[in-house]
Design a protein around this motif. Structure first.
Motif, mmCIF file in Angstrom:
data_model
loop_
_atom_site.group_PDB
_atom_site.id
_atom_site.type_symbol
_atom_site.label_atom_id
_atom_site.label_comp_id
_atom_site.label_asym_id
_atom_site.label_seq_id
_atom_site.Cartn_x
_atom_site.Cartn_y
_atom_site.Cartn_z
ATOM 1 N N MET A 1 10.560 34.385 30.181
ATOM 2 C CA MET A 1 11.348 34.813 29.027
ATOM 3 C C MET A 1 12.209 33.680 28.469
ATOM 4 N N PHE A 2 11.715 32.453 28.533
ATOM 5 C CA PHE A 2 12.425 31.330 27.928
ATOM 6 C C PHE A 2 12.391 31.478 26.418
ATOM 7 N N ARG A 3 13.490 31.101 25.776
ATOM 8 C CA ARG A 3 13.606 31.156 24.322
ATOM 9 C C ARG A 3 13.965 29.771 23.813
ATOM 10 N N GLY A 4 13.750 29.564 22.531
ATOM 11 C CA GLY A 4 14.110 28.293 21.923
ATOM 12 C C GLY A 4 12.904 27.396 21.744
ATOM 13 N N LYS A 5 13.187 26.132 21.496
ATOM 14 C CA LYS A 5 12.142 25.154 21.211
ATOM 15 C C LYS A 5 11.701 24.452 22.488
ATOM 16 N N ASN B 1 6.181 33.298 27.262
ATOM 17 C CA ASN B 1 7.617 33.172 27.079
ATOM 18 C C ASN B 1 7.918 33.575 25.640
ATOM 19 N N GLU B 2 9.063 33.201 25.138
ATOM 20 C CA GLU B 2 9.413 33.475 23.750
ATOM 21 C C GLU B 2 9.795 32.172 23.052
ATOM 22 N N LEU B 3 9.049 31.118 23.353
ATOM 23 C CA LEU B 3 9.311 29.823 22.745
ATOM 24 C C LEU B 3 8.968 29.870 21.269
ATOM 25 N N SER B 4 9.793 29.226 20.448
ATOM 26 C CA SER B 4 9.584 29.223 19.001
ATOM 27 C C SER B 4 9.632 27.792 18.494
ATOM 28 N N ASN C 1 3.439 32.903 22.888
ATOM 29 C CA ASN C 1 4.797 32.526 22.522
ATOM 30 C C ASN C 1 4.975 32.844 21.049
ATOM 31 N N LYS C 2 5.951 32.232 20.414
ATOM 32 C CA LYS C 2 6.191 32.419 18.983
ATOM 33 C C LYS C 2 6.171 31.072 18.274
ATOM 34 N N ASN D 1 0.033 32.969 19.045
ATOM 35 C CA ASN D 1 1.231 32.359 18.489
ATOM 36 C C ASN D 1 1.202 32.609 16.987
#
Length: 187
Positions: A19-23, A42-45, A66-67, A90
């Motif tokens: 569940m990591f977020r961010g870049k 994860n939720e990487l963007s 991811n995103k 993605n």
């Protein structure tokens, strides 16, 4: 967390399903010995950093589910050892980079990105040059360290002469120590 010094001896990093977020941090480019990187589920963007093209030993890259958005960086084509790539699910757009290892990946590597186009997907890009895999000859692709021509003659001469020396020396040693061996271990 930012470290002042990054250990460069990592071979595999699996941070999937956290569940990591961010870049994806730009500092990832310093892990030049990395062979496997899994950041899936994860939720990487943001974008895939072009500097990931510096991970020249990378054999497996999984950024699926991811995103991530925008284009797949053309710099990733520099990853000559890349055997596995998954950027599915993605929000990636634009043409899939072409050349080298990218010409070997299947549709599954890119599924779930509605705006991706080009080979191997059935959705063609507007620019016809981008939609087909590039035809790069081995001479243009990379400079090979594989010997050719006169090098093979030298290698063959070295191999044959080394084999002859080994056979003669082996025969000599076998005859010389045969009697000693029998006396020693006959008991």
């Amino acid at each position: 967390m930012e470290y002042q010094k990054i250990i460069k001896t990592f071979y595999a990093v699996d941070l999937s399903s956290n569940m990591f977020r961010g870049k994806i941090p730009e500092s990832i480019k310093t892990l030049t010995g990395l062979q496997l990187l899994n950041l899936s589920n994860n939720e990487l963007s943001g974008v895939i950093p072009p500097s990931m093209g510096n991970l020249i030993r990378l054999e497996s890259l999984d950024l699926s589910s991811n995103k991530l958005s925008r284009r797949i960086p053309q710099e990733l084509v520099q990853l000559n050892f890349l055997e596995f790539l998954n950027v599915s699910n993605n929000n990636l757009i634009g043409p899939i980079p072409q050349g080298r290892q990218f010409n070997t990946f299947s549709n599954d590597s890119y599924m779930g990105n509605q705006a991706l186009c080009g080979y191997p997907l059935s959705m063609k890009c507007v620019d016809a040059k981008v939609s087909e895999p590039s035809k790069v000859s081995f001479e243009e692709d990379t400079e090979s360290d594989f010997p050719d021509g006169v090098d093979w003659v030298v290698i063959l001469i070295g191999f044959v002469s080394g084999l002859m020396v080994a056979l003669v020396w082996g025969d000599h040693v076998t005859r010389r120590y045969y009697k000693w061996f029998l006396q020693r271990f006959r008991k």
